[in-house]
Scaffold this active site. Structure first.
Site, PDB file in Angstrom:
ATOM      1  N   SER A  63      37.536  32.517  29.783  1.00 17.51           N
ATOM      2  CA  SER A  63      37.490  33.645  30.717  1.00 17.51           C
ATOM      3  C   SER A  63      36.067  34.167  30.829  1.00 17.51           C
ATOM      4  O   SER A  63      35.734  34.847  31.783  1.00 17.51           O
ATOM      5  CB  SER A  63      38.434  34.761  30.253  1.00 17.51           C
ATOM      6  OG  SER A  63      38.055  35.193  28.965  1.00 17.51           O
ATOM      7  N   HIS A  98      42.444  29.107  34.159  1.00 19.40           N
ATOM      8  CA  HIS A  98      42.474  30.405  33.490  1.00 19.40           C
ATOM      9  C   HIS A  98      43.868  31.005  33.586  1.00 19.40           C
ATOM     10  O   HIS A  98      44.301  31.438  34.653  1.00 19.40           O
ATOM     11  CB  HIS A  98      41.408  31.337  34.095  1.00 19.40           C
ATOM     12  CG  HIS A  98      41.326  32.650  33.400  1.00 19.40           C
ATOM     13  ND1 HIS A  98      41.181  33.833  34.057  1.00 19.40           N
ATOM     14  CD2 HIS A  98      41.396  32.960  32.081  1.00 19.40           C
ATOM     15  CE1 HIS A  98      41.162  34.820  33.178  1.00 19.40           C
ATOM     16  NE2 HIS A  98      41.288  34.307  31.972  1.00 19.40           N
ATOM     17  N   GLU A 101      44.188  30.788  37.533  1.00 22.37           N
ATOM     18  CA  GLU A 101      42.994  30.602  38.361  1.00 22.37           C
ATOM     19  C   GLU A 101      42.482  29.193  38.078  1.00 22.37           C
ATOM     20  O   GLU A 101      42.178  28.866  36.929  1.00 22.37           O
ATOM     21  CB  GLU A 101      41.915  31.619  37.989  1.00 22.37           C
ATOM     22  CG  GLU A 101      42.250  33.032  38.433  1.00 22.37           C
ATOM     23  CD  GLU A 101      41.234  34.045  37.932  1.00 22.37           C
ATOM     24  OE1 GLU A 101      40.605  34.702  38.765  1.00 22.37           O
ATOM     25  OE2 GLU A 101      41.068  34.185  36.697  1.00 22.37           O
ATOM     26  N   ASN A 135      39.244  39.188  36.677  1.00 26.53           N
ATOM     27  CA  ASN A 135      38.489  40.010  35.722  1.00 26.53           C
ATOM     28  C   ASN A 135      37.268  40.660  36.357  1.00 26.53           C
ATOM     29  O   ASN A 135      36.786  41.686  35.889  1.00 26.53           O
ATOM     30  CB  ASN A 135      38.059  39.171  34.520  1.00 26.53           C
ATOM     31  CG  ASN A 135      39.205  39.016  33.530  1.00 26.53           C
ATOM     32  OD1 ASN A 135      40.233  39.680  33.662  1.00 26.53           O
ATOM     33  ND2 ASN A 135      39.043  38.139  32.562  1.00 26.53           N
TER      34      ASN A 135
END
Ligand code: COA
Length: 691
Positions: free
Chosen positions: A120, A141, A153, A191
């Site tokens: 990440s 991800h 992702e 994020n």
């Protein structure tokens, strides 16, 4: 049908074991590797416990849990993933550690193996450097908990090949994931704005703007979420928020740097204290700041080409379980207002420019418009993908309008030989949008429901009569309007994951987009009544045996099947077919005489006692007005042309949507409850008592 795939997961911690669990549960063979046998065994027992708990809660059966467990091999031998199709690395978030794993895997694994990282906070391209196969290195991800959260992702870096992206998407889909492809950039597409959302909450506290309970309550209200940022950090870990924010700051700008108080709290190794009173007078100031943060960061990632507005929103809705994504939220507060909020924050802080996408949209003075149908021509076949996975691709007026536009485009393009329609994510299409129906009913706008259905009918009929062959790709569930769209296509290619069903009678309405008429044409009145009255699922294999599904194939063979179907000589899909003997009992159960009995609450005759009892019970939960209407319509449709049958379905819509049962059924469906209908079959009370 997915047995021949072999996957690997390296790292048997929380994340890795959750990923392996999900893969196994979806029928894939997985090797779970860790550095020591003890660690691998610990991962396996974590999976065992999680599966046991889920089976006890009835999420799946004990047998399914046991079968899943048998598909997992836990080991300390990296060699065991040698022949895997894809290996996901989920080890400690450190470039050296991950690099070691990747160079080792690169040496051991066969040519074909894709190496995926669940990082990440690192660039995928930096990890790929540890291998001699950068074209087969990609990011995957996952979101916590990876066995439950559907979002992944997919992160190709500059050298990842198109084939690797495609195969990774396929494998994602095979284990029930909804994938968004995003650029290899800090924080990827979720994020990037989510971490600043947490960080800015702490900054508000640090600056004395509001206390924790106020920030929690304001955030919950503004973002319509169940858990505020501080509680979330307590659950997911404060150090990870610090780490992620520091990474964003290093790579993007000082705006993203972790708040001092956040670092201190992390160093103290204590949770946030959530106690105290919320001060409502501070809600506005808190929400403005949090909105500004999320809007500005989300806008920046779109400006930079990390993800489009749709995938940015999808990330929030599926990955974070927000009710709305950042761009939908901007529409809600007004794009001009959103711009003002971002501008205000941008003026105060450095490293936080106002994104062009927000500025230009505000100048246009119109809300963001979202694309729900993707259009792509491959091998001269137009692929129309209904891409609204956050609502399982449910059909609302925007989706139908965009599907119509995509269909027109395919019709107009002389290069296009055929048209395939499919759904993004795990479903084909989970029906018409219940929320849209309900909003119309509540506003007393019955004619909007009718107009929407009429438009849908017209489009579906065009799919059915098109000169260019139309093929539905049924590789996930379809319900109601989704099944009706598939039935309208000239051919259906399905995988074992595909299914059709008509839940409408359980919602107090009837399938109004041609389901009754087309099931009738395929199967005759009796079986059409069986499936539409009871809502029983028609698994793809069953639909294939009944001649509804044209080809039943494995997921990786879908493209070839579409090609065959586009090339094939046109055939009447409603031609007479012989059904397997097992369906005879259902035909008997839905003979005219037995249907009369069923609707009167009497037991059907000429079938096994067990079936008679089961049917009685199932139908006792359905709306009686809907059942009676369907019975009359199916009988009449047997004598009408397709066009006349469509008119018949449209004619009855206003009246069925005006019933109390429709309101009760649709309301309950939206909240996931079983409805209480005013009108049910006579003996329903007795049936329920024996349930
Ligand atoms: N209309 C609107 N939204 C729908 C929908 C529909 N027909 N079908 C699914 N969705 C939404 C859900 O509300 C949910 O939204 P949320 O995340 O905001 O809560 C989202 O899609 C994902 O569905 P979810 O229920 O979480 O997935 P699941 O795998 O647990 O269950 C279904 C899948 C299909 C069984 C369940 O969503 C369902 O019963 N949907 C209603 C289908 C229906 O009755 N269709 C006929 C309409 S005429």
């Amino acid at each position: 049908m997915t047995q021949h795939w072999k996957l690997g997961v390296v790292g048997a911690g929380n994340m890795g074991s959750g990923i392996a669990q999900k893969m196994a549960l979806e029928g894939l063979e997985v090797v779970l590797v860790d550095v020591s046998r003890e660690q691998a065994a610990r991962g396996l027992s974590r999976i065992e416990q999680s599966l046991r708990e889920a089976a006890e809660r009835g999420i799946f059966s004990q047998e399914q849990a046991e079968a899943a467990l048998k598909r997992i091999v836990a080991t300390d031998r990296f060699e065991d993933v040698r022949d895997a199709d894809l290996v996901v690395e989920a080890v400690f978030e450190d470039l050296d550690v991950k690099g070691d794993v990747f160079s080792r895997l690169d040496r051991i694994c066969e040519e074909k193996t894709i190496l995926a990282t669940n990082t990440s906070s690192l660039y995928v391209k930096d990890i790929a450097r540890y291998t001699r196969r950068p074209d087969r290195v990609i990011g995957m991800h996952y979101f916590y908990h990876p066995a439950k959260n559907r979002l992944v992702e997919i992160v190709p870096h500059e050298a990842t090949s198109a084939d690797t992206i495609e195969r990774t998407r396929l494998i994602g889909r095979l284990h029930g994931k909804t994938c968004i492809v995003v650029r290899d950039s800090p924080g990827f597409a979720v994020n990037r704005y989510f971490v600043p959302f947490l960080n800015e909450s702490v900054r508000l506290l640090e600056e004395g703007v509001a206390n924790i309970p106020t920030i929690e309550a304001a955030a919950k209200q503004a973002f319509e979420i169940g858990m505020g940022p501080f509680e979330l950090m307590n659950v997911t870990g404060i150090p990870i928020a610090v780490h992620s924010a520091a990474y964003l700051a290093k790579e993007i700008s000082e705006f993203y740097a972790p708040a001092k108080l956040l670092i201190e709290q992390s160093d103290k190794r204590e949770d946030w204290d959530l106690g105290g009173e919320a001060d409502e007078s501070r809600f506005e100031i808190v929400s403005r700041r949090l909105y500004a943060t999320v809007f500005g960061a989300a806008g920046a990632q779109v400006d930079e080409g990390v993800a489009g507005i749709e995938d940015t929103d999808r990330g929030a809705k599926i990955g974070l379980r927000w009710r709305r994504g950042p761009f939908e939220l901007m529409n809600r507060v007004g794009v001009k207002q959103a711009l003002a909020m971002v501008q205000e924050l941008s003026d105060r802080r450095s490293g936080f420019p106002v994104p062009d996408i927000i500025r230009s949209r505000a100048a246009q003075g119109t809300p963001f418009a979202f694309r729900y149908v993707d259009y792509e021509v491959r091998n001269r076949i137009a692929c129309l993908t209904i891409n609204r996975p956050e609502a399982l691709n449910a059909l609302n007026p925007e989706v139908v309008e965009q599907l119509e536009q995509a269909f027109d485009r395919a019709q107009r393009d002389p290069e296009v030989r055929g048209i395939a329609v499919r759904g993004a994510g795990k479903a084909f299409v989970a029906g018409a949008d219940i929320k849209f129906f309900l909003d119309c009913i509540r506003r007393g706008e019955m004619e909007s429901n009718v107009a929407f259905t009429r438009r849908g009918h017209r489009l579906f009929r065009r799919f059915e009569t098109s000169d260019k062959p139309t093929v539905a790709v049924l590789d996930g569930l379809s319900l109601g309007g989704g099944s009706e769209l598939a039935l309208a296509c000239q051919a259906i290619v399905a995988t074992e994951q595909g299914s059709l069903a008509f839940p409408e009678s359980g919602l107090g309405i009837y399938p109004g987009l041609g389901g009754m008429l087309r099931m009738n044409l395929h199967l005759g009145r009796e079986l059409a009544k069986y499936y539409t009255f009871t809502g029983s699922k028609l698994a793809a294999r069953e639909a294939y045996e009944l001649g509804i599904v044209t080809e039943l194939v494995e997921l990786e063979e879908v493209e070839a099947a579409i090609e065959r179907l586009v090339q094939a000589e046109p055939r009447d899909k409603y031609r007479r077919k012989d059904f397997p003997a097992a369906y005879r009992e259902y035909q008997t159960a839905f003979s005219d005489e037995n249907v009369r009995r069923l609707l009167a609450g009497e037991s059907v005759q000429g079938v096994s006692g067990e079936l008679a009892k089961r049917l009685g019970k199932i139908l006792s939960y359905k709306g009686l007005i809907a059942l009676e209407t369907m019975n009359r319509m199916i009988d009449r449709q047997s004598k009408l042309s397709i066009e006349e049958s469509i008119e018949l379905e449209l004619d009855g819509l206003s009246s069925i949507f005006s019933t109390e049962d429709a309101l009760a059924g649709l309301t309950a469906a939206l909240s996931g409850e079983r409805p209480t209908f005013r009108h049910t079959i006579g003996r329903s009370v007795a049936y329920h008592e024996h349930a």
